[in-house]
Design a protein around this motif. Structure first.
Motif, PDB file in Angstrom:
ATOM      1  N   VAL A   1       0.847  -1.193   0.000  1.00  0.00           N
ATOM      2  CA  VAL A   1       0.000   0.000   0.000  1.00  0.00           C
ATOM      3  C   VAL A   1       0.882   1.243   0.000  1.00  0.00           C
ATOM      4  O   VAL A   1       1.723   1.420   0.882  1.00  0.00           O
ATOM      5  N   MET A   2       0.689   2.110  -0.992  1.00  0.00           N
ATOM      6  CA  MET A   2       1.457   3.348  -1.099  1.00  0.00           C
ATOM      7  C   MET A   2       0.701   4.474  -0.398  1.00  0.00           C
ATOM      8  O   MET A   2      -0.482   4.694  -0.664  1.00  0.00           O
ATOM      9  N   ILE A   3       1.390   5.154   0.493  1.00  0.00           N
ATOM     10  CA  ILE A   3       0.875   6.361   1.139  1.00  0.00           C
ATOM     11  C   ILE A   3       1.679   7.517   0.567  1.00  0.00           C
ATOM     12  O   ILE A   3       2.888   7.584   0.730  1.00  0.00           O
TER      13      ILE A   3
ATOM     14  N   LEU B   1      -0.218  -1.843   8.851  1.00  0.00           N
ATOM     15  CA  LEU B   1       0.569  -2.909   9.491  1.00  0.00           C
ATOM     16  C   LEU B   1      -0.324  -3.860  10.280  1.00  0.00           C
ATOM     17  O   LEU B   1      -0.092  -5.071  10.284  1.00  0.00           O
ATOM     18  N   LEU B   2      -1.344  -3.326  10.945  1.00  0.00           N
ATOM     19  CA  LEU B   2      -2.262  -4.174  11.706  1.00  0.00           C
ATOM     20  C   LEU B   2      -3.024  -5.135  10.797  1.00  0.00           C
ATOM     21  O   LEU B   2      -3.461  -6.200  11.244  1.00  0.00           O
ATOM     22  N   LYS B   3      -3.184  -4.784   9.527  1.00  0.00           N
ATOM     23  CA  LYS B   3      -3.813  -5.677   8.542  1.00  0.00           C
ATOM     24  C   LYS B   3      -2.816  -6.691   7.987  1.00  0.00           C
ATOM     25  O   LYS B   3      -3.150  -7.469   7.106  1.00  0.00           O
ATOM     26  N   LYS B   4      -1.579  -6.641   8.477  1.00  0.00           N
ATOM     27  CA  LYS B   4      -0.495  -7.499   8.000  1.00  0.00           C
ATOM     28  C   LYS B   4      -0.195  -7.238   6.520  1.00  0.00           C
ATOM     29  O   LYS B   4       0.145  -8.133   5.753  1.00  0.00           O
ATOM     30  N   ALA B   5      -0.326  -5.963   6.149  1.00  0.00           N
ATOM     31  CA  ALA B   5       0.013  -5.503   4.807  1.00  0.00           C
ATOM     32  C   ALA B   5       1.296  -4.674   4.910  1.00  0.00           C
ATOM     33  O   ALA B   5       1.827  -4.476   6.011  1.00  0.00           O
ATOM     34  N   TYR B   6       1.794  -4.212   3.768  1.00  0.00           N
ATOM     35  CA  TYR B   6       3.090  -3.539   3.720  1.00  0.00           C
ATOM     36  C   TYR B   6       2.947  -2.086   3.253  1.00  0.00           C
ATOM     37  O   TYR B   6       2.777  -1.838   2.059  1.00  0.00           O
ATOM     38  N   PRO B   7       3.032  -1.132   4.189  1.00  0.00           N
ATOM     39  CA  PRO B   7       2.931   0.275   3.793  1.00  0.00           C
ATOM     40  C   PRO B   7       4.242   0.776   3.187  1.00  0.00           C
ATOM     41  O   PRO B   7       5.329   0.400   3.620  1.00  0.00           O
ATOM     42  N   HIS B   8       4.119   1.597   2.160  1.00  0.00           N
ATOM     43  CA  HIS B   8       5.261   2.255   1.526  1.00  0.00           C
ATOM     44  C   HIS B   8       4.962   3.743   1.505  1.00  0.00           C
ATOM     45  O   HIS B   8       3.843   4.149   1.185  1.00  0.00           O
ATOM     46  N   LEU B   9       5.945   4.547   1.849  1.00  0.00           N
ATOM     47  CA  LEU B   9       5.727   5.983   1.975  1.00  0.00           C
ATOM     48  C   LEU B   9       6.373   6.769   0.843  1.00  0.00           C
ATOM     49  O   LEU B   9       7.499   6.491   0.442  1.00  0.00           O
ATOM     50  N   ASN B  10       5.652   7.759   0.364  1.00  0.00           N
ATOM     51  CA  ASN B  10       6.153   8.733  -0.588  1.00  0.00           C
ATOM     52  C   ASN B  10       5.859  10.097   0.043  1.00  0.00           C
ATOM     53  O   ASN B  10       4.751  10.618  -0.089  1.00  0.00           O
TER      54      ASN B  10
END
Length: 83
Positions: free
Chosen positions: A29-31, A49-58
């Motif tokens: 997931v891109m933020i 993160l609580l969804k066990k997904a992977y956040p990516h920041l821009n």
């Protein structure tokens, strides 16, 4: 940096993650935001993160858009950006 806790931020982040984007386990997931949105970005990061997904920041600063436009439309800078 510590931010004041606003319960509306958590509520909005959960709404975005759970109902607007439907984040699922294992997804990337891109933020994309500026630093002005730091409290929301932090909470989105946590909820993803609580969804066990992977956040990516821009992340950018509010001034970056102005700098980009100024350089893009300056003839010398435009020539440098082209090659």
């Amino acid at each position: 940096m510590i931010f004041m806790h606003d319960p509306r931020i958590k509520k909005l982040a959960k709404l975005i993650v759970d109902y607007s984007v439907f984040v699922k386990k294992g997804e990337n997931v891109m933020i994309s935001a500026t630093t002005e949105a730091a409290p929301l970005v932090n909470e989105l990061f946590k909820q993803i993160l609580l969804k066990k997904a992977y956040p990516h920041l821009n992340l950018g600063t509010p001034e970056m858009g102005y700098i980009y436009i100024c350089l893009l439309y300056t003839s010398d800078a435009a020539d440098e950006l082209d090659g």
